[in-house]
Motif scaffolding. Structure first.
Motif, PDB file in Angstrom:
ATOM      1  N   MET A 218      98.711  -5.973  25.993  1.00  6.59           N
ATOM      2  CA  MET A 218      98.710  -4.517  25.804  1.00  6.59           C
ATOM      3  C   MET A 218      97.401  -4.100  25.127  1.00  6.59           C
ATOM      4  SD  MET A 218     100.420  -1.700  26.226  1.00  6.59           S
ATOM      5  CE  MET A 218     102.217  -1.744  26.248  1.00  6.59           C
ATOM      6  N   ARG A 222      95.686   0.186  27.922  1.00 13.32           N
ATOM      7  CA  ARG A 222      96.925   0.077  28.698  1.00 13.32           C
ATOM      8  C   ARG A 222      98.070   0.780  27.986  1.00 13.32           C
ATOM      9  NH1 ARG A 222      96.815  -6.238  30.501  1.00 13.32           N
ATOM     10  NH2 ARG A 222      95.348  -6.038  32.246  1.00 13.32           N
ATOM     11  N   ASN A 548     107.618   2.740  34.214  1.00 11.02           N
ATOM     12  CA  ASN A 548     106.851   1.501  34.072  1.00 11.02           C
ATOM     13  C   ASN A 548     106.775   0.983  32.653  1.00 11.02           C
ATOM     14  OD1 ASN A 548     106.247   1.435  36.757  1.00 11.02           O
ATOM     15  ND2 ASN A 548     104.267   2.458  36.545  1.00 11.02           N
ATOM     16  N   THR A 549     107.083   1.835  31.683  1.00 10.77           N
ATOM     17  CA  THR A 549     106.784   1.485  30.302  1.00 10.77           C
ATOM     18  C   THR A 549     107.799   0.485  29.745  1.00 10.77           C
ATOM     19  OG1 THR A 549     107.807   3.614  29.875  1.00 10.77           O
ATOM     20  CG2 THR A 549     105.439   3.466  29.558  1.00 10.77           C
ATOM     21  N   VAL A 570     102.360  -7.923  28.925  1.00  7.81           N
ATOM     22  CA  VAL A 570     101.942  -6.779  29.739  1.00  7.81           C
ATOM     23  C   VAL A 570     100.766  -7.174  30.617  1.00  7.81           C
ATOM     24  CG1 VAL A 570     100.781  -4.548  29.565  1.00  7.81           C
ATOM     25  CG2 VAL A 570     102.822  -4.994  28.215  1.00  7.81           C
ATOM     26  N   ARG A 572      99.402  -4.781  33.114  1.00  9.72           N
ATOM     27  CA  ARG A 572      98.762  -3.625  33.769  1.00  9.72           C
ATOM     28  C   ARG A 572      98.995  -2.381  32.923  1.00  9.72           C
ATOM     29  NH1 ARG A 572     100.208  -3.385  38.931  1.00  9.72           N
ATOM     30  NH2 ARG A 572     100.914  -5.543  39.080  1.00  9.72           N
ATOM     31  N   TRP A 573      98.312  -1.280  33.317  1.00  6.00           N
ATOM     32  CA  TRP A 573      98.545  -0.005  32.630  1.00  6.00           C
ATOM     33  C   TRP A 573      99.902   0.567  33.040  1.00  6.00           C
ATOM     34  CZ3 TRP A 573      95.909   5.077  34.552  1.00  6.00           C
ATOM     35  CH2 TRP A 573      96.141   5.234  35.908  1.00  6.00           C
ATOM     36  N   PRO A 574     100.360   1.611  32.359  1.00  4.69           N
ATOM     37  CA  PRO A 574     101.732   2.077  32.636  1.00  4.69           C
ATOM     38  C   PRO A 574     101.847   3.075  33.780  1.00  4.69           C
ATOM     39  CG  PRO A 574     100.860   3.170  30.690  1.00  4.69           C
ATOM     40  CD  PRO A 574      99.796   2.257  31.155  1.00  4.69           C
ATOM     41  N   GLN A 587     104.926  -2.392  33.792  1.00  8.63           N
ATOM     42  CA  GLN A 587     103.790  -3.019  33.107  1.00  8.63           C
ATOM     43  C   GLN A 587     103.938  -4.524  32.990  1.00  8.63           C
ATOM     44  OE1 GLN A 587     103.596  -0.204  29.496  1.00  8.63           O
ATOM     45  NE2 GLN A 587     101.472  -0.757  29.835  1.00  8.63           N
ATOM     46  N   THR A 588     105.175  -5.009  33.097  1.00  6.41           N
ATOM     47  CA  THR A 588     105.410  -6.437  32.905  1.00  6.41           C
ATOM     48  C   THR A 588     105.171  -7.240  34.179  1.00  6.41           C
ATOM     49  OG1 THR A 588     107.710  -5.910  33.339  1.00  6.41           O
ATOM     50  CG2 THR A 588     107.093  -6.219  31.046  1.00  6.41           C
TER      51      THR A 588
END
Lengths: 599, 191
Positions: A218, A222, A548-549, A570, A572-574, A587-588
């Motif tokens: 994170m 991100r 996505n968060t 994490v 990627r970005w959300p 994100q995971t």
């Protein structure tokens, strides 16, 4: 891994105070150190204050709408405050002052960022809890004690402070200036000092948790925009509240120890000339507004962050211009500290200095416009879901535009000198800061309620709540612009004795009626809220909004420690919505080999 | 348990960061007050007077105490607990000496007809009282922290977990020291 084991792991770095895991009622619901429970405590205390503050506005709107009428039932409730069924001028000023103080600080600061910073920061950055759960608990309890003291000031014989929420001296500095300046003001200062301590303790935790407790992968870029907004909010609070505190300490000395920071040899009716020399009331205004203006953004930024998140999720599209959103948050946070004197154009401010403040104030339009543009382009061609949360988010943008435009008027010293202290100002700040932030708060509650309580709020009631409140907000505050342009001053008790303002009698009655309807609608929301906690439709899927968060990777009802197993990593970005044929990619999810453009 | 995972790649302990952010907030409070001082000084009715001589001694005392607390950190890291507690106590005593010297300083001012409060007071004296008084309160908070740490250290069975508290206390103590130097210079020559 069991929940207990996870807890141990999460608190590896502070190994005292966490040996007891069998929560009693007291440690689970009252002196809780779980950020989610503290968030709910902030939310519910904030809601109590919102009802009280709202009720106060209904009462003084009753006076403004029906200055000649008598309501005997008022006397039976308010006693001497409403002699003969009419609110007294003293009570009116007390109500206006307390309404302002409570709504600005207790509802839209503690209730808004207290709730959502506590709830969302650990969940969305991937942490078991705050950096210091103990300080976090203290933060709530300082707020609670501040609340009790502020509440008790309503019941003292001379009434609560009644010199306006800005507490300018000499009204706030002299015991004999008005009835509310006696015990009421003492309690006001104590409550506000405790409130400042509460928000400082909270802010320290929010900043440290965001910088220091993020899960693996994170990176700062991100982070969801909610977290960025809450971060800047906390920074603003930590840097500006101490200045207010210093101003209030000087005020305490003037009130109680005969010093002359703010008081000079003015003549007070019934008291005579003061023995003070050389004090300057303007000094207080500088210290007050050095907090006061950042405070506007302390209120607004959390709403902006949540609206960004909710819009992206419910448009099934990435937020447009993530870095621009970040940059504009940053720009707003910096400018927030450089514009305070635009509240003081009529204090005899040096015109040259004034024009510097005009320029800096108007500059805020640039990051604000970037944000609005990005919200609208996020909606553009989105696959929009009109959930109640989404409607309130869109409503926020509408209000932010309407209120922001009048800010450009008021930021001009030349116009402000005419419009200052008129209903135009009342309309401006209620729309852009008050109602808009309240909309952000509603959006947040509707969106994250399933995570908070494992149940849904009722949608139909949500729609009714939104449409009446949306229409009501404009019907109440839009006409006030015209009243202000016509010169109607704010804070007056009764306009019926002026020939020039008599023409507004019916308009005032109209505004008051709508205000009561909108207030009643909020009761509907409260019923929805408390009913749904116990009887709402149960959440049966982990990720009801297909978001996505990280908070949606926790169990439906997460315990203290948030994740039963390891904290997810994490990748990627959300904001990977509608990407490469996928509706959403949490994100995971690790980055695929042939994936296009990753953050 | 203390060795298990700290979830992120911490470069700095969360408590240390909490403290640093908190210090930033204290800085803003004194920035607000000293700015107000400058504004007020340029206006009418400003009394010029010299700072009490005792303030020079208290400055020396607080400088020495920064040295002793640093020694305490060193001893705690080396595990020499008896000496560590000794330096903690010396620091706390120096802190108390500072408090006494400051209060005596205020009294000396009052004695030389510089009223700090009340009807005869001038903002110059009142500002001095509020600013240095608030600094003094922060220092008293530090002394309380030192006492608590000493008592805990005496009660603790093992020498582990004794470094972080004193490191935090030392950072805070140096900060309060630096803050005093700033205020002393400011009140004496700048303001």
């Amino acid at each position: 891994m069991s929940h207990e084991a996870a807890l141990h792991e999460g608190h590896g770095h502070d190994d005292h105070g966490h040996h007891e895991h069998h929560d009693t009622f007291l440690t689970k619901y009252v002196f809780s150190q779980d950020h989610k429970m503290i968030a709910k405590q902030f939310l519910i205390t904030g809601m109590v204050w919102a009802v009280l503050g709202g009720l106060m506005s209904v009462l003084f709107r009753l006076q403004l709408g029906y200055p000649d009428a008598s309501f005997p039932w008022l006397e039976s409730i308010l006693g001497k405050w409403a002699k003969g069924g009419q609110i007294t001028p003293e009570a009116y000023y007390a109500l206006v002052t307390t309404h302002g103080t409570v709504l600005v600080f207790f509802v839209l600061t503690a209730g808004l960022s207290g709730t959502f910073a506590n709830f969302l920061i650990p969940l969305q950055v991937g942490a078991r809890d705050m950096a210091s759960p103990f300080l976090n608990m203290l933060s709530y309890w300082f707020f609670f004690i501040a609340s009790i003291i502020m509440l008790s000031s309503l019941f003292v014989e001379t009434g609560p402070f009644s010199g306006g929420w800005t507490a300018y001296p000499p009204l706030s500095a002299l015991h004999d200036a008005s009835p509310g300046s006696k015990t009421g003001m003492d309690l006001w200062i104590i409550a506000m000092a405790l409130f400042v301590v509460s928000s400082l303790l909270g802010g320290l935790n929010y900043i440290t948790t965001i910088l220091n407790m993020r899960t693996k992968g994170m990176s700062m870029t991100r982070l969801p925009l909610t977290i960025w907004a809450l971060f800047f909010t906390a920074v603003l609070g930590v840097l500006s509240f101490p200045v207010l505190l210093s101003g209030m300490i000087l005020l305490i000395f003037d009130r109680n120890f005969g010093t002359s920071f703010y008081l000079s040899d003015i003549y007070v009716n019934g008291v005579g000339a003061l023995s003070n020399e050389g004090g300057s009331a303007i000094l207080f205004q500088h210290l007050f507004w050095f907090l006061g203006h950042p405070e506007v953004y302390i209120i607004l930024l959390p709403a902006m962050g949540m609206v960004s998140e909710i819009m992206s999720v419910n448009s099934r599209k990435p937020i447009f211009g993530y870095m621009a959103m970040l940059g504009s948050l940053f720009a707003i946070a910096i400018l927030a500290f450089l514009v305070w004197a635009h509240h003081m154009f009529v204090t005899g401010l040096n015109p040259l200095l004034g024009s510097v403040f005009v320029l800096l104030t108007l500059l805020i339009a640039v990051p604000s416009a970037i944000k609005v543009f990005n919200w609208l382009t996020t909606l553009w061609r989105g696959n929009i879901r009109f959930t109640p949360a989404m409607l309130f988010a869109i409503g926020f943008v509408s209000l932010f535009i309407s209120g922001g435009l009048t800010g450009i008027w008021l930021g001009n010293a030349a116009l402000d000198i005419y419009l200052h202290d008129s209903y135009f100002v009342v309309a401006h700040f209620h729309i852009v800061m008050g109602v808009a932030s309240m909309f952000g708060m509603f959006a947040g509650v509707y969106h994250w309620f399933p995570k908070m309580y494992g149940r849904y709020l009722n949608n139909s009631l949500g729609y009714i709540h939104f449409w009446i409140t949306m229409a009501g907000a404009y019907l109440i505050f839009w006409p006030m612009h015209y009243q202000g342009l016509a010169g109607m001053p704010r804070r007056y008790f009764d306009f019926s004795i002026w020939e020039s303002f008599k023409q507004f009698a019916e308009l005032n009655r109209f505004i008051s009626t709508i205000a009561m309807i909108v207030f009643a609608t909020q009761i509907l929301f409260l019923i929805n809220f408390f009913y749904s906690i116990f009887k709402g439709r149960k959440v049966t899927v982990l990720n009801p909004w297909e978001s996505n968060t990280l908070e949606w990777t926790t169990p439906i009802r997460p315990g203290h420690g948030n994740w039963p197993g390891e904290i997810p990593e994490v990748h990627r970005w959300p904001y990977d919505y509608g990407k490469d044929g996928h509706d959403f990619i949490p994100q995971t999810t690790p980055v695929g080999e042939d994936e296009t453009g990753t953050h | 348990m203390a060795t298990t995972i700290i979830e992120s790649k911490n470069k700095i302990h969360p408590y240390k960061m909490l403290l640093w952010v908190g210090l930033g907030s204290i800085v803003m409070m004194f920035a607000g007050l000293t700015s107000a001082y400058i504004v007020k000084k340029s206006q009418a009715n400003w009394l010029e007077f010299e700072l009490p001589k005792l303030f020079y001694i208290s400055t020396l005392v607080i400088l020495i105490s920064s040295f002793t607390i640093q020694m305490a950190v060193k001893k705690a890291k080396a595990g020499e607990l008896a000496q560590y507690r000794g330096f903690l106590s010396v620091t706390a005593i120096l802190g108390l000496a500072f408090v006494i010297l400051q209060v005596r300083g205020f009294q000396a001012l009052e004695a030389s007809n510089v009223a700090l409060t009340g009807a005869r007071s001038n903002s110059a004296g009142s500002f001095l009282l509020v600013i240095t008084g608030l600094h003094l309160l922060h220092l008293v908070g530090g002394v309380i922290a030192l006492v608590v740490i000493s008592l805990r250290s005496a009660a603790a069975k093992s020498s582990s977990n004794q470094v972080l508290p004193v490191e935090l206390a030392a950072t805070y103590w140096h900060f309060v020291d630096l803050l005093w130097i700033y205020l002393f210079v400011f009140l004496n020559w700048v303001g």
